[in-house]
Design an enzyme around this catalytic site. Sequence first.
Site, PDB file in Angstrom:
ATOM      1  N   CYS A 329       0.833  -1.197   0.000  1.00 28.73           N
ATOM      2  CA  CYS A 329       0.000   0.000   0.000  1.00 28.73           C
ATOM      3  C   CYS A 329       0.877   1.261   0.000  1.00 28.73           C
ATOM      4  O   CYS A 329       1.544   1.544  -0.986  1.00 28.73           O
ATOM      5  CB  CYS A 329      -0.977  -0.025   1.173  1.00 28.73           C
ATOM      6  SG  CYS A 329      -2.359   1.126   0.970  1.00 28.73           S
ATOM      7  N   HIS A 427      -3.822  -5.334   1.352  1.00 26.74           N
ATOM      8  CA  HIS A 427      -3.636  -5.642   2.771  1.00 26.74           C
ATOM      9  C   HIS A 427      -4.162  -7.048   3.030  1.00 26.74           C
ATOM     10  O   HIS A 427      -5.081  -7.514   2.359  1.00 26.74           O
ATOM     11  CB  HIS A 427      -4.407  -4.652   3.641  1.00 26.74           C
ATOM     12  CG  HIS A 427      -3.859  -3.269   3.629  1.00 26.74           C
ATOM     13  ND1 HIS A 427      -2.662  -2.947   4.217  1.00 26.74           N
ATOM     14  CD2 HIS A 427      -4.350  -2.113   3.097  1.00 26.74           C
ATOM     15  CE1 HIS A 427      -2.437  -1.648   4.061  1.00 26.74           C
ATOM     16  NE2 HIS A 427      -3.444  -1.122   3.389  1.00 26.74           N
TER      17      HIS A 427
END
Length: 485
Positions: A329, A427
């Site tokens: 991310c 994630h």
Amino acid sequence: MTTLMIQGTTSDAGKSTLVTALCRWLTRQGVAVAPFKPQNMALNAAVTIDGGEIGRAQAVQAEAAGLEPHTDMNPVLLKPNTDIGAQVIIHGHPVGSMDAVAYHAYKPIALEAVLASHQRLRQQYQTVLVEGAGSPAEINLRAGDIANMGFAEAVDCPVILIADIDKGGVFAHLVGTLALLSASEQARIKGFVINRFRGDIALLQPGLDWLEQHTGKPVLGVLPYLHDLHIEAEDAVNARQPDKHGDALKIVVPVLPRISNHTDFDPLRLHPQVDLQFVGPGQSLPPADLIILPGSKSVRSDLAFLEQQGWDADIRRHLRYGGKLLGVCGGFQMLGEWVDDPLGLEGEAGSSAGLGVLDFSTRLEAEKRLTRVRGRLCLERAEVQGYEIHAGRSHGKALAQPFALLDGGEADGALSNDGQIAGTYLHGLFEHPEASAALLRWAGQEQAAALDYPALRARDIERLADLVEQHLDTDKLLKLCGITQ
């Protein structure tokens, strides 16, 4: 329909753990129960079934209750992006960034969202289990409180107060907290729970007797210290891990000031073939097989911090010696040429040069991408699933060789031509046993075993419910939950 609130004498007293335990225990009794946290300040988040984000702890509590996480379970989420400000998320979606003064003025609006979510949950479930935040005795935060007693008074619910004896001073914590509450707030506390006790309970009994006589309130039970318990942390980085063999794969994660969703690495911390090390300020990144740059709530400022620590030089040396590098991310965005934040979504507006190890750039946009995804890694075609929480949109040549192909044909992330560097927006990718094993093999652990992390989490939720049965006054708990037997 009954609401019961768990408040703590301090942060990390065990509020999240007790709510998780009670959710599973009540579910075992056939009670329809839902978790609820009015206001949460945390950088660990989860994507909900209705397309928003809530605190990670509430997602785990939902699992304990046998439910899909929903934005009503955490209507106000504060995600700090500076030392004095945070992104304010209402019902799963950001409404802007505010400093403490601005948010204090905004609290009446936030309270409306809190009460609306609570009312919807009350209409659907027999019992709503509420988790407070920090301590109800923070004098400077009492005015306009929506997280602790302010909420309890607004909905007229009973409260259990939990304290951590492992920190020491448990009786002072309980009595002192009670003394700092108003008379009406004191009346709401229906009992105490003491958490993380080690030793012979007989040696504690004189203190428990004194506490009940001094306060006139019952001790509902003493929960023992559970070794090898794993429940995902609400916010604090958990650096503890079991002892590992010398041939374990060495993975290093630098702890950035605004590190987010560090729970991504819990499956690695628990993996018997992985030696995971979190590295904090003032330390050099040690030799490793794999360095992982984690998510960040403020990518540009965390990039500056990374460079101030000299970690950029450590990373380049690591790559020269053949080590693998993965960005997740915000950490993925750092691998590119530039990170642009023209709207000042994560701090001061502007642009920052990235590490430049992959040929792409990222621009932060007002609309945040919040989605659950499934697909396959481009490494071994391993199955993967996870979730995305990010405002950045990345573009560039490096993305032509993606990290993963998602269901529906969408590509994610990037993998360098030599296979040494990878980046992803996913994630939770290490939670899937097949994906985790493939990534460990890519990093150098050729005989990597598949760790069933969801099964470990489910096991420990059951262990917590067992503690409720064995160590708490379940008859009084059922009465407080409005359940009669």
